[in-house]
Design an enzyme around this catalytic site. Structure first.
Site, PDB file in Angstrom:
ATOM      1  N   CYS A 104       7.438 -13.576 -44.230  1.00 24.03           N
ATOM      2  CA  CYS A 104       8.256 -12.763 -43.334  1.00 24.03           C
ATOM      3  C   CYS A 104       8.576 -13.566 -42.080  1.00 24.03           C
ATOM      4  O   CYS A 104       7.776 -14.393 -41.647  1.00 24.03           O
ATOM      5  CB  CYS A 104       7.516 -11.485 -42.949  1.00 24.03           C
ATOM      6  SG  CYS A 104       7.203 -10.408 -44.358  1.00 24.03           S
ATOM      7  N   SER A 109       2.854 -12.621 -45.265  1.00 25.84           N
ATOM      8  CA  SER A 109       3.111 -12.014 -46.570  1.00 25.84           C
ATOM      9  C   SER A 109       2.138 -12.526 -47.627  1.00 25.84           C
ATOM     10  O   SER A 109       0.972 -12.207 -47.559  1.00 25.84           O
ATOM     11  CB  SER A 109       4.557 -12.152 -47.036  1.00 25.84           C
ATOM     12  OG  SER A 109       4.784 -11.218 -48.069  1.00 25.84           O
ATOM     13  N   HIS A 152       0.218 -17.257 -61.489  1.00 27.22           N
ATOM     14  CA  HIS A 152      -0.255 -16.899 -62.825  1.00 27.22           C
ATOM     15  C   HIS A 152      -0.145 -18.198 -63.617  1.00 27.22           C
ATOM     16  O   HIS A 152       0.953 -18.753 -63.743  1.00 27.22           O
ATOM     17  CB  HIS A 152       0.591 -15.795 -63.453  1.00 27.22           C
ATOM     18  CG  HIS A 152       0.606 -14.546 -62.630  1.00 27.22           C
ATOM     19  ND1 HIS A 152      -0.478 -13.694 -62.550  1.00 27.22           N
ATOM     20  CD2 HIS A 152       1.550 -14.039 -61.809  1.00 27.22           C
ATOM     21  CE1 HIS A 152      -0.185 -12.706 -61.730  1.00 27.22           C
ATOM     22  NE2 HIS A 152       1.037 -12.889 -61.261  1.00 27.22           N
TER      23      HIS A 152
END
Length: 128
Positions: A83, A63, A68
């Site tokens: 996953c 995944s 940020h």
């Protein structure tokens, strides 16, 4: 719920602002976090904003990991989604928090898959 993946949303405060603004450092940190957790890195994309801040993603076979950063606030928003159950997203999340010298960390751990999302209480860790 039939769990298909595990998602950790991590809020990091009181981080080292120089590290939060260093695109090369953050990229290495995230790739290393993915590899340490046993993930297979597929793609890497990071962007440095002016005057400050970095956003980026490491796409893994299982995944992704994203960030940020807001150096002016000593804050970073991090997501680690994996996953299956072979990779533990907590390993990557912990490595990232330590690498950014976060003094306060809040995690929300979600199971993703076939069924409604159950949102647990956030877990706060303070390392002052």
């Amino acid at each position: 719920m039939d769990t298909m993946g595990r998602h950790i949303i991590t809020e990091l405060w009181e981080c080292n602002p120089d590290k939060l603004n260093d695109i090369d450092y953050i990229e290495r940190l995230f790739v290393d976090a993915a590899l340490r957790s046993g993930a297979e890195v597929r793609e890497v994309a990071f962007h440095k904003f002016a005057p400050h801040g970095v956003s980026g993603v490491v796409i893994i076979s299982e995944s992704h990991l994203t960030i940020h950063s807001f150096p002016e606030h000593g804050y970073a928003s991090v997501d680690v989604f994996t996953c299956g159950d072979r990779i533990d997203p907590a390993t990557a999340s912990q490595y990232i928090a330590e690498g950014l010298d976060a003094k306060v960390r809040e995690d929300v751990k979600l199971e993703r898959g076939m069924g409604p999302i159950r949102v647990p209480e956030a877990q706060v860790a303070i390392s002052k």
